[in-house]
Design a protein around this motif. Structure first.
Motif, PDB file in Angstrom:
ATOM      1  N   UNK A  82     -16.127  39.788  12.532  1.00 34.56           N
ATOM      2  CA  UNK A  82     -14.969  38.898  12.738  1.00 34.56           C
ATOM      3  C   UNK A  82     -15.292  37.525  13.879  1.00 34.56           C
ATOM      4  N   UNK A 103      -2.284  29.817  16.296  1.00 33.41           N
ATOM      5  CA  UNK A 103      -1.856  30.560  14.955  1.00 33.41           C
ATOM      6  C   UNK A 103      -1.826  32.102  14.808  1.00 33.41           C
ATOM      7  N   UNK A 104      -3.152  32.497  15.459  1.00 30.78           N
ATOM      8  CA  UNK A 104      -3.057  33.998  15.422  1.00 30.78           C
ATOM      9  C   UNK A 104      -1.867  34.715  16.137  1.00 30.78           C
ATOM     10  N   UNK A 159       1.089  36.106  14.127  1.00 27.66           N
ATOM     11  CA  UNK A 159       1.058  37.435  13.618  1.00 27.66           C
ATOM     12  C   UNK A 159       1.339  38.552  14.374  1.00 27.66           C
ATOM     13  N   UNK A 178       5.661  29.712   9.126  1.00 30.20           N
ATOM     14  CA  UNK A 178       4.239  29.701   8.384  1.00 30.20           C
ATOM     15  C   UNK A 178       3.564  31.214   8.379  1.00 30.20           C
ATOM     16  N   UNK A 179       3.527  31.771   9.486  1.00 34.88           N
ATOM     17  CA  UNK A 179       2.824  33.347   9.564  1.00 34.88           C
ATOM     18  C   UNK A 179       3.795  34.062   8.377  1.00 34.88           C
ATOM     19  N   UNK A 202       2.610  33.513   4.899  1.00 31.85           N
ATOM     20  CA  UNK A 202       1.331  33.967   4.579  1.00 31.85           C
ATOM     21  C   UNK A 202       1.406  35.479   4.378  1.00 31.85           C
ATOM     22  N   UNK A 253     -12.240  33.156  -2.702  1.00 29.10           N
ATOM     23  CA  UNK A 253     -11.670  33.046  -1.408  1.00 29.10           C
ATOM     24  C   UNK A 253     -10.987  31.470  -1.216  1.00 29.10           C
ATOM     25  N   UNK A 254     -11.703  30.753  -1.280  1.00 28.59           N
ATOM     26  CA  UNK A 254     -11.398  29.299  -1.245  1.00 28.59           C
ATOM     27  C   UNK A 254     -10.170  28.849  -2.060  1.00 28.59           C
ATOM     28  N   UNK A 256      -7.197  30.482  -0.432  1.00 23.63           N
ATOM     29  CA  UNK A 256      -6.877  29.702   0.772  1.00 23.63           C
ATOM     30  C   UNK A 256      -6.255  28.323   0.524  1.00 23.63           C
ATOM     31  N   UNK A 307       0.340  23.382  10.927  1.00 20.23           N
ATOM     32  CA  UNK A 307      -1.015  23.841  10.781  1.00 20.23           C
ATOM     33  C   UNK A 307      -1.257  24.917   9.669  1.00 20.23           C
ATOM     34  N   UNK A 355      -5.087  25.874   8.909  1.00 22.36           N
ATOM     35  CA  UNK A 355      -5.367  27.255   9.663  1.00 22.36           C
ATOM     36  C   UNK A 355      -4.799  28.310   9.610  1.00 22.36           C
ATOM     37  N   UNK A 356      -3.421  28.244   9.076  1.00 18.91           N
ATOM     38  CA  UNK A 356      -2.655  29.498   9.003  1.00 18.91           C
ATOM     39  C   UNK A 356      -3.241  30.041   7.440  1.00 18.91           C
ATOM     40  N   UNK A 378      -6.672  29.495   6.541  1.00 21.52           N
ATOM     41  CA  UNK A 378      -7.759  30.206   6.710  1.00 21.52           C
ATOM     42  C   UNK A 378      -7.761  31.289   7.233  1.00 21.52           C
ATOM     43  N   UNK A 379      -6.713  31.632   8.253  1.00 18.95           N
ATOM     44  CA  UNK A 379      -6.484  32.907   8.863  1.00 18.95           C
ATOM     45  C   UNK A 379      -5.965  34.002   7.841  1.00 18.95           C
ATOM     46  N   UNK A 380      -5.128  33.336   6.886  1.00 16.79           N
ATOM     47  CA  UNK A 380      -4.838  34.632   5.953  1.00 16.79           C
ATOM     48  C   UNK A 380      -5.963  35.175   5.082  1.00 16.79           C
ATOM     49  N   UNK A 436      -9.008  35.150   5.813  1.00 18.24           N
ATOM     50  CA  UNK A 436      -9.840  35.825   6.538  1.00 18.24           C
ATOM     51  C   UNK A 436      -9.353  37.170   6.772  1.00 18.24           C
ATOM     52  N   UNK A 492     -11.649  40.278   4.890  1.00 22.62           N
ATOM     53  CA  UNK A 492     -11.966  41.360   5.890  1.00 22.62           C
ATOM     54  C   UNK A 492     -11.350  42.597   5.698  1.00 22.62           C
ATOM     55  N   UNK A 548      -8.189  40.185  15.050  1.00 27.48           N
ATOM     56  CA  UNK A 548      -8.454  38.659  14.990  1.00 27.48           C
ATOM     57  C   UNK A 548      -7.773  38.217  16.316  1.00 27.48           C
TER      58      UNK A 548
END
Lengths: 193, 193
Positions: free
Chosen positions: A144, A183-184, A187, B79-80, B83, B123-124, B127, B141, B144-145, B147-149, B151, B155, B180
């Protein structure tokens, strides 16, 4: 005649960049790149496996350099500190002072699916380098941390290339990490869920 | 004779998976896959562009499905929340109940560079689907949201496939997001820096 050509690699990289811009990536051939650089095709292939690599620079060498740099870092560093240590090195040695060239390169990458794939691969290679060294040091969140490190780097590159202020790329990396924290946090588990 | 073959796609995917496992990805040919499924090569190419796609399922269709699902979500979602809404849908419809097959597929992907590249591309694509819809809704954002989604999703997939408990993939996604949060918090700026 000596086989050694001064700055051959740099001349080939420059010629490739120019030709990709002038006529597009796909139609450009290795002989054209070599000719523009005033070198032979054979010299081209002593430096690069194909025309794609002439755009990506010496990715393997930079990976090895990053790996060495991480291995030489103090054993006491936390996972986050080691990632920052690596990112500072990478941004300073591979990006600073080259904004204009990197911006031109980025435009070419965006124009071609194969180059975009290669770019994803490069990101994965940096991630793996981070993850390997963190794992070797026994950090259990190695994977991570490595993902967050490359995410911060690649987000920062985009921002840095898009702006004309005098922030360094590493400033942008720190800012990306700050934004990621925000951003994180969105969640957070809802109470009772 | 009808051109329609019942469950042709599923039979081809199953045959491909078996052959890739038995003899490796590279040596396996499309005619072999078609023969194993009891179908013609022509039928194969009505369903898949190449043998790589027979392993990745209908990636385009799942992307479109995710996109529709996101577009139909309430406009009031953060946004979160959007996602999470998309991740819950994706994990439920494309992963749950298929752990064994996905585990076999994952082993084949790990064995081949081209397949690993294709996986990065996938994955891209997820995203980009997230980022497009977040941007359309005016979330600043978005990138970034998104990307985090992915990721968190990718994972979680690794963790879920690696374990034999009865947690759902979405449970693992929530856990990844929790981890994360911990990892990103490690990059808090030092006082005075």
């Amino acid at each position: 005649m000596s086989r050694w050509q001064p700055h051959a690699r740099e001349r080939l990289e420059r010629a490739a960049l120019e030709l990709f811009e002038e006529q597009g990536f796909t139609p450009t051939t290795v002989p054209q790149i070599a000719a523009r650089a005033g070198l032979t095709t054979r010299t081209f292939f002593r430096h690069f496996a194909d025309k794609r690599e002439a755009l990506f620079g010496n990715a393997e060498a930079s990976s090895e350099q990053l790996e060495r740099h991480l291995m030489e870092a103090p054993a006491t560093l936390s996972a986050a500190a080691l990632i920052l240590h690596g990112l500072e090195h990478t941004t300073r040695y591979h990006f600073e002072g080259r904004k204009d060239d990197l911006r031109r390169r980025s435009a070419i990458i965006q124009s071609d699916t194969g180059l975009l794939e290669r770019n994803l691969q490069k990101r994965a290679a940096v991630r793996d380098t981070f993850a390997r060294e963190l794992t070797r040091r026994g950090h259990d969140t190695a994977a991570l941390h490595a993902e967050i490190g490359v995410l911060a780097l690649f987000t920062a590159i985009e921002q840095w290339l898009g702006e004309d202020d005098d922030r360094t790329l590493f400033d942008c990396v720190l800012e990306s990490l700050e934004s990621l924290r925000g951003v994180v946090a969105d969640y957070s588990p809802e109470p009772g869920s």
